[in-house]
Design an enzyme around this catalytic site. Structure first.
Site, PDB file in Angstrom:
ATOM      1  N   TYR A 214     -12.431   2.083  -4.958  1.00  0.00           N
ATOM      2  CA  TYR A 214     -12.588   1.638  -3.481  1.00  0.00           C
ATOM      3  C   TYR A 214     -13.888   1.187  -3.026  1.00  0.00           C
ATOM      4  CZ  TYR A 214      -7.774   3.777  -2.822  1.00  0.00           C
ATOM      5  OH  TYR A 214      -6.499   3.927  -2.957  1.00  0.00           O
TER       6      TYR A 214
ATOM      7  N   PRO B 230      -1.489  -0.277   3.509  1.00  0.00           N
ATOM      8  CA  PRO B 230      -1.686   0.535   2.231  1.00  0.00           C
ATOM      9  C   PRO B 230      -3.006   1.530   1.978  1.00  0.00           C
ATOM     10  CG  PRO B 230      -1.997  -1.881   1.982  1.00  0.00           C
ATOM     11  CD  PRO B 230      -1.647  -1.700   3.384  1.00  0.00           C
TER      12      PRO B 230
ATOM     13  N   HIS C  80      -3.469  10.406 -12.376  1.00  0.00           N
ATOM     14  CA  HIS C  80      -5.194  10.052 -12.112  1.00  0.00           C
ATOM     15  C   HIS C  80      -5.577  11.326 -11.490  1.00  0.00           C
ATOM     16  CE1 HIS C  80      -5.883   5.666 -13.036  1.00  0.00           C
ATOM     17  NE2 HIS C  80      -4.769   5.934 -13.391  1.00  0.00           N
TER      18      HIS C  80
ATOM     19  N   TYR D  65      -5.374  12.388   0.245  1.00  0.00           N
ATOM     20  CA  TYR D  65      -5.177  11.422  -0.638  1.00  0.00           C
ATOM     21  C   TYR D  65      -3.854  11.869  -1.524  1.00  0.00           C
ATOM     22  CZ  TYR D  65      -5.919   7.298  -3.765  1.00  0.00           C
ATOM     23  OH  TYR D  65      -5.557   6.063  -4.234  1.00  0.00           O
TER      24      TYR D  65
ATOM     25  N   LYS E 232       0.046   5.762   1.274  1.00  0.00           N
ATOM     26  CA  LYS E 232       0.930   6.711   2.111  1.00  0.00           C
ATOM     27  C   LYS E 232       2.498   6.493   2.357  1.00  0.00           C
ATOM     28  CE  LYS E 232      -1.742  10.341   2.244  1.00  0.00           C
ATOM     29  NZ  LYS E 232      -1.510  10.849   0.980  1.00  0.00           N
TER      30      LYS E 232
HETATM   31  C1  FAD Z   1       1.858  -4.485  -1.262  1.00  0.00           C
HETATM   32  C2  FAD Z   1       2.434  -3.145  -0.656  1.00  0.00           C
HETATM   33  C3  FAD Z   1       1.685  -2.063  -1.141  1.00  0.00           C
HETATM   34  C4  FAD Z   1       2.056  -0.957  -0.926  1.00  0.00           C
HETATM   35  N1  FAD Z   1       1.441   0.216  -1.586  1.00  0.00           N
HETATM   36  C5  FAD Z   1       1.824   1.600  -1.313  1.00  0.00           C
HETATM   37  C6  FAD Z   1       1.347   2.629  -2.296  1.00  0.00           C
HETATM   38  O1  FAD Z   1       0.381   2.266  -3.095  1.00  0.00           O
HETATM   39  N2  FAD Z   1       1.732   3.826  -1.900  1.00  0.00           N
HETATM   40  C7  FAD Z   1       2.770   4.248  -1.019  1.00  0.00           C
HETATM   41  O2  FAD Z   1       3.219   5.121  -0.872  1.00  0.00           O
HETATM   42  N3  FAD Z   1       3.353   3.216  -0.439  1.00  0.00           N
HETATM   43  C8  FAD Z   1       2.736   1.788  -0.358  1.00  0.00           C
HETATM   44  N4  FAD Z   1       3.157   0.833   0.236  1.00  0.00           N
HETATM   45  C9  FAD Z   1       4.624   0.978   0.959  1.00  0.00           C
HETATM   46  C10 FAD Z   1       5.902   1.161   0.258  1.00  0.00           C
HETATM   47  O3  FAD Z   1       6.224   0.210  -0.429  1.00  0.00           O
HETATM   48  C11 FAD Z   1       6.986   1.582   1.576  1.00  0.00           C
HETATM   49  O4  FAD Z   1       6.637   2.424   2.319  1.00  0.00           O
HETATM   50  C12 FAD Z   1       8.449   1.842   0.883  1.00  0.00           C
HETATM   51  O5  FAD Z   1       8.896   0.917   0.298  1.00  0.00           O
HETATM   52  C13 FAD Z   1       9.121   2.659   1.889  1.00  0.00           C
HETATM   53  O6  FAD Z   1      10.624   2.720   1.300  1.00  0.00           O
HETATM   54  P1  FAD Z   1      11.638   2.635   2.267  1.00  0.00           P
HETATM   55  O7  FAD Z   1      12.787   2.875   1.281  1.00  0.00           O
HETATM   56  O8  FAD Z   1      11.557   3.193   3.487  1.00  0.00           O
HETATM   57  O9  FAD Z   1      11.899   1.164   2.582  1.00  0.00           O
HETATM   58  P2  FAD Z   1      12.102  -0.374   1.627  1.00  0.00           P
HETATM   59  O10 FAD Z   1      11.814  -0.026   0.528  1.00  0.00           O
HETATM   60  O11 FAD Z   1      11.757  -1.419   2.555  1.00  0.00           O
HETATM   61  O12 FAD Z   1      13.803  -0.320   1.722  1.00  0.00           O
HETATM   62  C14 FAD Z   1      14.686  -0.539   2.673  1.00  0.00           C
HETATM   63  C15 FAD Z   1      15.759  -1.352   2.236  1.00  0.00           C
HETATM   64  O13 FAD Z   1      16.704  -1.605   3.198  1.00  0.00           O
HETATM   65  C16 FAD Z   1      17.520  -2.807   2.955  1.00  0.00           C
HETATM   66  N5  FAD Z   1      17.982  -3.483   4.182  1.00  0.00           N
HETATM   67  C17 FAD Z   1      17.277  -3.949   5.188  1.00  0.00           C
HETATM   68  N6  FAD Z   1      17.916  -4.268   6.382  1.00  0.00           N
HETATM   69  C18 FAD Z   1      19.294  -3.899   5.765  1.00  0.00           C
HETATM   70  C19 FAD Z   1      20.678  -4.036   6.551  1.00  0.00           C
HETATM   71  N7  FAD Z   1      20.603  -4.552   7.751  1.00  0.00           N
HETATM   72  N8  FAD Z   1      21.697  -3.659   5.610  1.00  0.00           N
HETATM   73  C20 FAD Z   1      21.553  -3.232   4.606  1.00  0.00           C
HETATM   74  N9  FAD Z   1      20.570  -2.930   3.907  1.00  0.00           N
HETATM   75  C21 FAD Z   1      19.282  -3.397   4.746  1.00  0.00           C
HETATM   76  C22 FAD Z   1      16.382  -3.536   2.478  1.00  0.00           C
HETATM   77  O14 FAD Z   1      16.753  -4.787   1.448  1.00  0.00           O
HETATM   78  C23 FAD Z   1      15.393  -2.537   1.563  1.00  0.00           C
HETATM   79  O15 FAD Z   1      15.988  -2.728   0.182  1.00  0.00           O
HETATM   80  C24 FAD Z   1       3.127  -0.725  -0.201  1.00  0.00           C
HETATM   81  C25 FAD Z   1       3.966  -1.661   0.421  1.00  0.00           C
HETATM   82  C26 FAD Z   1       3.491  -3.001   0.209  1.00  0.00           C
HETATM   83  C27 FAD Z   1       4.188  -4.083   0.777  1.00  0.00           C
END
Ligand code: FAD
Length: 398
Positions: free
Chosen positions: A208, A300, A79, A392, A304
């Site tokens: 938006y 969201p 996009h 963005y 980011k």
């Molecule tokens: C509805 C929604 C929309 C979003 N839209 C956007 C977007 O458009 N763009 C964007 O950049 N971000 C967006 N985000 C944010 C994005 O999804 C998160 O920032 C991203 O998932 C971060 O990745 P992560 O690997 O840090 O954490 P997570 O994806 O949460 O992964 C962490 C992992 O650790 C595991 N875990 C937790 N505790 C333990 C434990 N004790 N032992 C072993 N494993 C464990 C969990 O099961 C999980 O799989 C959105 C979030 C939501 C909820």
């Protein structure tokens, strides 16, 4: 007698197999740095959790250039702008023309599938269904964590470095002593009501919308599946919302003299997403480092979260590579400060976009008009448009 854990030795022990943990594991393995990823959930559960969808160009490059997979290029949807809609009128912003950059719509589930497949293809040690429940000795040179697998067997990972990539409810983060940590948090008085619908695209770019009824985001997932949100009360119950009621609420927020109409279809996912900003400082303690949502939550607007996680993976990977190849911990020592700079820029961008686009509950008419004045300022100024476009599409990685 307590069960003696089975010992696993590695260089980097990673807690959490979300995008942050798996991407770090992938990069480390590519340069021969041994690592183990321990993930609480099973593959299917993570694959079926709908979350982020917008990738900055640099996140796309990390996936393709590091050899994860090129599927983001073939299945992702590039996009080159967004549409800011207010007073019922559309104001398109062309990111390519403004800052020579784009974003790609590619669901986080797909990012996870690609990363997990790449780890499996390359012989990575990723253990699903295993929950970490103890972290030990992070202030020493031999940090460890313990986890239990689905069969109830206890393991201990002994590593040189531990990484908490365990998401917003991070267990790793909670192990940092009070004396070294500082938490910054804000809870906002509204949430997003999100839907996934089987419908054609309503518009070519993301919309938006600021409206007197509150904010709405019209985004796309594919030719046949769309993601949409509207601002709601944090205590809203999705069961009180029929499909007709949802479509009427969304349509109200994008109505205008141009007669713009949403394309509707069956809704197969409804969720209320509370808005909370959180930052932990510092993002490291002793030999333990936090990446991604483990260290911060950015709501969201502005998309980011996942992008920040990838930016931190890059900084930490380079610091770890330097540490294991030269023995110098200089870059590791600078990780937290460097990562936090981008975190605060992202928090600010989210806050700015949110306050400009949302109508607070019981909004003071002055504040609602002020936000419209701000939208007008941004859209009528090339500098304003460039500021938004640059933030963005993502600041350069450190
Ligand atoms: C509805 C929604 C929309 C979003 N839209 C956007 C977007 O458009 N763009 C964007 O950049 N971000 C967006 N985000 C944010 C994005 O999804 C998160 O920032 C991203 O998932 C971060 O990745 P992560 O690997 O840090 O954490 P997570 O994806 O949460 O992964 C962490 C992992 O650790 C595991 N875990 C937790 N505790 C333990 C434990 N004790 N032992 C072993 N494993 C464990 C969990 O099961 C999980 O799989 C959105 C979030 C939501 C909820």
């Amino acid at each position: 007698m307590a069960q003696a854990p089975r010992i696993l030795k590695t260089k980097v022990g990673i807690i959490g197999g979300g995008p942050a943990g798996l991407m770090l594991s992938h990069l480390l393995s590519k340069v021969g740095i041994e690592n183990i990823v321990v993930e609480k959930n099973d593959h299917e559960t993570i694959r079926n959790t709908h979350r982020a969808g917008i990738l900055e160009a640099q996140a796309v490059t990390m996936l393709t250039e590091s050899g994860v997979d090129g599927r983001v290029l073939t299945h992702g949807d590039e996009h080159a702008g967004i549409d800011l809609r207010f007073n019922g009128e559309s104001h398109p912003l062309d990111f390519r023309e403004l800052v020579d950059a784009t974003v790609t719509l590619y669901a986080q589930n797909e990012v996870f599938v690609d990363l997990a497949a790449a780890r499996s293809r390359d012989g990575g040690d990723v253990r699903f269904n295993c929950e970490v429940n103890e972290i030990l000795d992070v202030e020493t040179s031999t940090p460890k964590f313990r986890f239990t697998n689905a069969e109830g067997e206890l393991f201990e990972v002994q590593a040189d470095v531990i990484v908490g990539a365990d998401g917003s409810r991070s267990f790793a983060r909670r192990q940092m002593p009070d004396a070294v940590k500082q938490d910054f948090k804000v809870t906002y008085p509204f949430a997003w009501f999100g839907i996934l619908t089987e419908a054609p695209k309503s518009a070519p770019e993301l919309i938006y919308a600021n409206s007197p009824h509150g904010f709405a985001l019209i985004s796309q997932r594919s030719e046949t599946v769309q993601r949409m949100y509207f601002q709601c009360d944090p205590n809203e119950n999705v069961d009180n919302w029929s499909e007709d009621r949802i479509w009427s609420e969304l349509q109200k927020r994008v109505d205008g003299p141009d007669g713009f109409e949403l394309k509707t279809g069956p809704i197969f996912d409804k969720t209320v997403l509370g808005f909370r900003s959180f930052v932990r400082q510092p993002l490291s303690h002793g030999r333990m480092f936090l990446i991604g949502d483990a260290g911060h939550t950015v709501p969201p607007t502005g998309a980011k979260g996942l992008n920040l996680a990838f930016a931190e993976v890059k900084v930490l990977f380079e610091a770890l590579d330097s540490y294991f190849s030269t023995g110098s911990d200089k870059l590791l020592g600078g990780y937290s400060d460097l990562a936090l700079k981008r975190v605060w820029k992202a928090q600010n961008f989210f806050y700015w976009m949110t306050s400009m686009l949302h109508t607070p509950v019981n909004a003071d008419p002055f504040m609602a008009q002020r936000a419209l004045g701000e939208l007008d300022t941004v859209t009528s100024s090339r500098y304003g448009q460039q500021y938004l476009a640059e933030s963005y599409t993502g600041w350069p990685h450190a």
